[in-house]
Write a protein that holds these residues in place. Structure first.
Motif, PDB file in Angstrom:
ATOM      1  N   GLU A 133       0.733  -1.253  -0.122  1.00  0.00           N
ATOM      2  CA  GLU A 133      -0.196  -0.012   0.107  1.00  0.00           C
ATOM      3  C   GLU A 133       0.775   1.358  -0.039  1.00  0.00           C
ATOM      4  N   THR A 134       2.098   1.269   0.332  1.00  0.00           N
ATOM      5  CA  THR A 134       3.082   2.443   0.667  1.00  0.00           C
ATOM      6  C   THR A 134       3.937   2.451  -0.815  1.00  0.00           C
ATOM      7  N   ASN A 135       4.069   1.267  -1.133  1.00  0.00           N
ATOM      8  CA  ASN A 135       5.242   1.209  -2.209  1.00  0.00           C
ATOM      9  C   ASN A 135       6.609   1.642  -1.876  1.00  0.00           C
ATOM     10  N   ALA A 136       6.948   1.428  -0.545  1.00  0.00           N
ATOM     11  CA  ALA A 136       8.204   1.792  -0.092  1.00  0.00           C
ATOM     12  C   ALA A 136       9.228   1.034  -0.733  1.00  0.00           C
ATOM     13  N   LEU A 137      10.594   1.278  -0.974  1.00  0.00           N
ATOM     14  CA  LEU A 137      11.288   0.520  -1.072  1.00  0.00           C
ATOM     15  C   LEU A 137      11.733  -0.555   0.360  1.00  0.00           C
ATOM     16  N   LEU A 138      12.014  -1.848   0.106  1.00  0.00           N
ATOM     17  CA  LEU A 138      12.224  -2.568   1.074  1.00  0.00           C
ATOM     18  C   LEU A 138      13.857  -2.835   1.171  1.00  0.00           C
ATOM     19  N   VAL A 139      14.341  -2.882   2.268  1.00  0.00           N
ATOM     20  CA  VAL A 139      15.799  -3.127   2.585  1.00  0.00           C
ATOM     21  C   VAL A 139      16.118  -4.239   3.709  1.00  0.00           C
ATOM     22  N   PRO A 140      16.535  -5.360   3.281  1.00  0.00           N
ATOM     23  CA  PRO A 140      16.735  -6.494   4.095  1.00  0.00           C
ATOM     24  C   PRO A 140      18.148  -5.909   4.852  1.00  0.00           C
ATOM     25  N   VAL A 141      17.801  -6.492   6.215  1.00  0.00           N
ATOM     26  CA  VAL A 141      19.094  -6.174   6.938  1.00  0.00           C
ATOM     27  C   VAL A 141      19.257  -7.591   7.880  1.00  0.00           C
ATOM     28  N   ASP A 142      20.426  -8.240   7.744  1.00  0.00           N
ATOM     29  CA  ASP A 142      20.880  -9.139   8.536  1.00  0.00           C
ATOM     30  C   ASP A 142      21.573  -9.097   9.560  1.00  0.00           C
ATOM     31  N   ILE A 143      21.284  -9.315  10.940  1.00  0.00           N
ATOM     32  CA  ILE A 143      21.646  -9.130  12.169  1.00  0.00           C
ATOM     33  C   ILE A 143      22.248 -10.411  12.680  1.00  0.00           C
ATOM     34  N   LYS A 144      23.680 -10.493  12.793  1.00  0.00           N
ATOM     35  CA  LYS A 144      24.450 -11.605  13.220  1.00  0.00           C
ATOM     36  C   LYS A 144      25.003 -11.265  14.713  1.00  0.00           C
TER      37      LYS A 144
END
Length: 206
Positions: A133-144
């Motif tokens: 609904e927002t069409n925002a960019l998605l940024v995956p974030v991996d936390i180790k």
């Protein structure tokens, strides 16, 4: 926060330049620890960190502060959007929509709750709805390392290195197409399926 994380958790980050400098975006990390949100805040460039809001589960962050007005005000200053699955969830999503509609960033944990084994769980549909609904960019974030530093079963944190990796921004239409090709039943579920695949791929890469 950054100094504490450097000293106590030897925190390191990769790919912070992948976080958009302007416009709406959603950071979506794996979720294993109380430290996940603060770790992201500690590794973002200062200006972008000030533009970032956090969608957080009420029992984790708010109920311990309910009896203290001072602490409640400090929590509010942290740019938190509280939610609970049982009450006011749609209202909280509307707050997220408002933040994104005004070109800000949002940190959203799509699993909803912390993983007890460190693995990436199924994404909740609310994440797909908000993204679509927002069409925002998605940024995956991996936390180790956060799971080892303060897992969901542990009462107190311990010293352990933490690394935060920011993946490349992803377009909603590409995720939707990929998810439908994988057998998802609707656009919201398709986004969840494909976005989870992207996060797992980032987590498994070197």
């Amino acid at each position: 926060d950054c100094l504490v994380f450097r000293l106590f958790f030897s925190i390191k980050s990769e790919g912070a330049d992948n976080v958009p400098k302007e416009g709406a975006y959603i950071l979506y990390p794996n979720h294993t620890s109380f430290l996940d949100g603060p770790a992201i805040a500690a590794t973002l460039p200062h200006r972008r960190g000030l533009q970032l809001f956090f969608f957080v589960f009420i029992p984790y962050y708010f109920r311990p502060f309910e009896k203290s007005k001072l602490l409640r005000n400090l929590v509010k200053m942290g740019r938190f959007i509280p939610f609970d699955f049982s009450t006011h969830f749609l209202e909280s999503l509307r707050c997220c929509y408002y933040v994104l509609d005004h070109g800000k960033g949002l940190c959203y944990f799509p699993e909803g709750i912390r993983s007890s084994n460190g693995e990436v769980g199924k994404f909740k549909n609310g994440f797909g709805i908000l993204a679509k609904e927002t069409n925002a960019l998605l940024v995956p974030v991996d936390i180790k390392g956060a799971h080892e530093a303060w897992g969901s079963a542990e009462k107190y944190p311990k010293r352990h290195p933490i690394r935060v990796r920011f993946g490349k921004p992803l377009l909603i239409e590409n995720l939707e197409r990929e998810g439908l090709a994988c057998g998802a039943q609707d656009p919201y579920d398709a986004i969840c399926v494909a976005a989870r695949r992207a996060l797992v791929s980032l987590k498994e890469s070197k």
